[in-house]
Design a protein around this motif. Structure first.
Motif, mmCIF file in Angstrom:
data_model
loop_
_atom_site.group_PDB
_atom_site.id
_atom_site.type_symbol
_atom_site.label_atom_id
_atom_site.label_comp_id
_atom_site.label_asym_id
_atom_site.label_seq_id
_atom_site.Cartn_x
_atom_site.Cartn_y
_atom_site.Cartn_z
ATOM 1 N N ASN A 104 -2.873 -8.416 -0.666
ATOM 2 C CA ASN A 104 -1.676 -9.148 -1.039
ATOM 3 C C ASN A 104 -1.336 -8.913 -2.510
ATOM 4 N N ALA A 105 -0.098 -8.520 -2.763
ATOM 5 C CA ALA A 105 0.356 -8.299 -4.135
ATOM 6 C C ALA A 105 0.384 -9.585 -4.942
ATOM 7 N N ASP A 106 0.391 -10.740 -4.267
ATOM 8 C CA ASP A 106 0.420 -12.026 -4.959
ATOM 9 C C ASP A 106 -0.875 -12.316 -5.717
ATOM 10 N N TRP A 107 -1.896 -11.508 -5.494
ATOM 11 C CA TRP A 107 -3.136 -11.686 -6.250
ATOM 12 C C TRP A 107 -2.913 -11.473 -7.744
ATOM 13 N N PHE A 108 -1.939 -10.636 -8.076
ATOM 14 C CA PHE A 108 -1.796 -10.128 -9.442
ATOM 15 C C PHE A 108 -0.681 -10.841 -10.210
ATOM 16 N N GLY A 109 -0.932 -11.078 -11.491
ATOM 17 C CA GLY A 109 0.059 -11.703 -12.336
ATOM 18 C C GLY A 109 1.182 -10.764 -12.706
ATOM 19 N N ASN A 110 0.866 -9.459 -12.785
ATOM 20 C CA ASN A 110 1.864 -8.452 -13.136
ATOM 21 C C ASN A 110 1.673 -7.251 -12.215
ATOM 22 N N PRO A 111 2.072 -7.377 -10.947
ATOM 23 C CA PRO A 111 1.769 -6.334 -9.956
ATOM 24 C C PRO A 111 2.371 -4.963 -10.256
ATOM 25 N N ALA A 112 3.450 -4.925 -11.010
ATOM 26 C CA ALA A 112 4.089 -3.640 -11.305
ATOM 27 C C ALA A 112 3.233 -2.743 -12.199
ATOM 28 N N VAL A 113 2.227 -3.310 -12.854
ATOM 29 C CA VAL A 113 1.346 -2.530 -13.741
ATOM 30 C C VAL A 113 0.281 -1.771 -12.955
ATOM 31 N N LEU A 114 -0.070 -2.287 -11.780
ATOM 32 C CA LEU A 114 -1.186 -1.716 -11.014
ATOM 33 C C LEU A 114 -0.897 -0.277 -10.577
ATOM 34 N N ARG A 115 -1.875 0.608 -10.812
ATOM 35 C CA ARG A 115 -1.754 2.017 -10.431
ATOM 36 C C ARG A 115 -2.676 2.389 -9.266
ATOM 37 N N GLU A 116 -3.867 1.815 -9.237
ATOM 38 C CA GLU A 116 -4.848 2.168 -8.209
ATOM 39 C C GLU A 116 -5.467 0.901 -7.614
ATOM 40 N N LEU A 117 -5.473 0.847 -6.275
ATOM 41 C CA LEU A 117 -6.059 -0.298 -5.566
ATOM 42 C C LEU A 117 -6.991 0.216 -4.482
ATOM 43 N N ASN A 118 -8.251 -0.199 -4.562
ATOM 44 C CA ASN A 118 -9.262 0.230 -3.598
ATOM 45 C C ASN A 118 -9.852 -1.002 -2.917
ATOM 46 N N VAL A 119 -9.484 -1.209 -1.658
ATOM 47 C CA VAL A 119 -10.033 -2.317 -0.866
ATOM 48 C C VAL A 119 -10.699 -1.757 0.395
ATOM 49 N N ALA A 120 -11.363 -0.634 0.242
ATOM 50 C CA ALA A 120 -12.073 -0.011 1.353
ATOM 51 C C ALA A 120 -13.251 -0.868 1.796
ATOM 52 N N ASP A 121 -13.624 -0.712 3.075
ATOM 53 C CA ASP A 121 -14.810 -1.366 3.628
ATOM 54 C C ASP A 121 -14.739 -2.889 3.525
ATOM 55 N N ASN A 122 -13.603 -3.443 3.957
ATOM 56 C CA ASN A 122 -13.430 -4.878 4.064
ATOM 57 C C ASN A 122 -13.168 -5.221 5.528
ATOM 58 N N ARG A 123 -12.443 -6.292 5.795
ATOM 59 C CA ARG A 123 -12.157 -6.710 7.167
ATOM 60 C C ARG A 123 -10.662 -6.875 7.414
ATOM 61 N N ILE A 124 -9.886 -6.068 6.743
ATOM 62 C CA ILE A 124 -8.427 -6.137 6.852
ATOM 63 C C ILE A 124 -7.997 -5.624 8.218
ATOM 64 N N GLU A 125 -7.183 -6.414 8.927
ATOM 65 C CA GLU A 125 -6.770 -6.059 10.286
ATOM 66 C C GLU A 125 -5.331 -5.559 10.365
ATOM 67 N N GLY A 126 -4.550 -5.799 9.330
ATOM 68 C CA GLY A 126 -3.164 -5.348 9.349
ATOM 69 C C GLY A 126 -2.560 -5.352 7.961
ATOM 70 N N VAL A 127 -1.501 -4.566 7.799
ATOM 71 C CA VAL A 127 -0.748 -4.531 6.550
ATOM 72 C C VAL A 127 0.627 -5.105 6.852
ATOM 73 N N THR A 128 0.926 -6.260 6.306
ATOM 74 C CA THR A 128 2.167 -6.957 6.626
ATOM 75 C C THR A 128 3.346 -6.396 5.841
ATOM 76 N N GLU A 129 4.515 -6.889 6.172
ATOM 77 C CA GLU A 129 5.750 -6.385 5.557
ATOM 78 C C GLU A 129 5.752 -6.553 4.044
ATOM 79 N N PHE A 130 5.220 -7.672 3.551
ATOM 80 C CA PHE A 130 5.305 -7.970 2.124
ATOM 81 C C PHE A 130 3.961 -7.848 1.401
ATOM 82 N N ALA A 131 2.963 -7.297 2.058
ATOM 83 C CA ALA A 131 1.629 -7.215 1.464
ATOM 84 C C ALA A 131 1.603 -6.454 0.144
ATOM 85 N N LEU A 132 2.388 -5.392 0.048
ATOM 86 C CA LEU A 132 2.384 -4.544 -1.144
ATOM 87 C C LEU A 132 3.640 -4.730 -1.984
#
Length: 212
Positions: A104-132
């Motif tokens: 979820n992009a809501d994790w971040f205070g300034n999401p536009a700054v983020l360049r690399e996101l690694n959430v491999a090897d978790n339990r994510i079941e889907g990517v929703t419309e507004f996740a990113l």
């Protein structure tokens, strides 16, 4: 060698009751401290059984200089809205080997700054419309080794800068053919290790993947 030195110094200071050790610009912590040393550019958290990261866990003005955050294998189950809100310059985030069920992009205070996101090897079941949504400058996204079965057709609509995507080793059988059309900068995508349905009923999808 820098990483080895940091860990050695950290472990040496654990016996003195110090939760963190600062080595040059890297802050390495064995537990969440009551005070973060300022002036660091990278934060490495070596935690266990974290559970939920709420908006107060990393609430500190001293984290404003951090641009790289790593918390691997810490049993993080959930990150609340603005859980990383005290990191206004966060460009790289690595959260592998946790128990997150969503991104979820809501994790971040300034999401536009983020360049690399690694959430491999978790339990994510889907990517929703507004996740990113809001991660407009993301260039590298690793979602491999999750449980992803569905990806919304508009999930990547604001990721025109995304150059590298890893969706390997998930549970995808099909994705909407138009899902990657907005990724004008895409240079590398991994889709291997999924149980794809390549029947005639999904020929448009098969054609879209071959065209990547």
């Amino acid at each position: 060698m820098r990483g080895v030195a940091a860990l050695a110094l950290l472990l040496a200071n654990v016996h003195l009751g110090r939760p963190c050790e600062k080595v040059e610009k890297v802050l390495v912590c064995l537990k969440i401290p009551s005070y973060f040393d300022p002036g660091c550019s990278s934060l490495l958290m070596l935690l266990k059984n974290v559970g939920e990261v709420n908006s107060s866990v990393f609430h500190s003005d001293s984290l404003a200089s951090i641009d790289s955050l790593t918390i691997n294998n810490a049993n993080i189950t959930r990150i609340a809205e603005s859980g990383f809100g005290s990191f206004p310059h966060l460009a790289t985030v690595t959260l592998t080997g946790n128990m997150l069920s969503q991104v979820n992009a809501d994790w971040f205070g300034n999401p536009a700054v983020l360049r690399e996101l690694n959430v491999a090897d978790n339990r994510i079941e889907g990517v929703t419309e507004f996740a990113l949504n809001g991660l407009t400058n993301l260039t590298k996204l690793k979602l491999n080794k999750n449980r992803i079965q569905t990806i919304h057709p508009s999930s990547f609509r604001s990721q025109s800068a995304l150059a590298e995507v890893d969706l390997s080793e998930n549970r995808l059988t099909w994705v909407p053919p138009q899902i990657f059309t907005s990724l004008g900068s895409l240079g590398s995508i991994r889709l291997d290790g999924n149980p794809w349905n390549c029947s005639c009923a999904h020929k448009d999808f098969v054609a879209s993947v071959k065209g990547l």
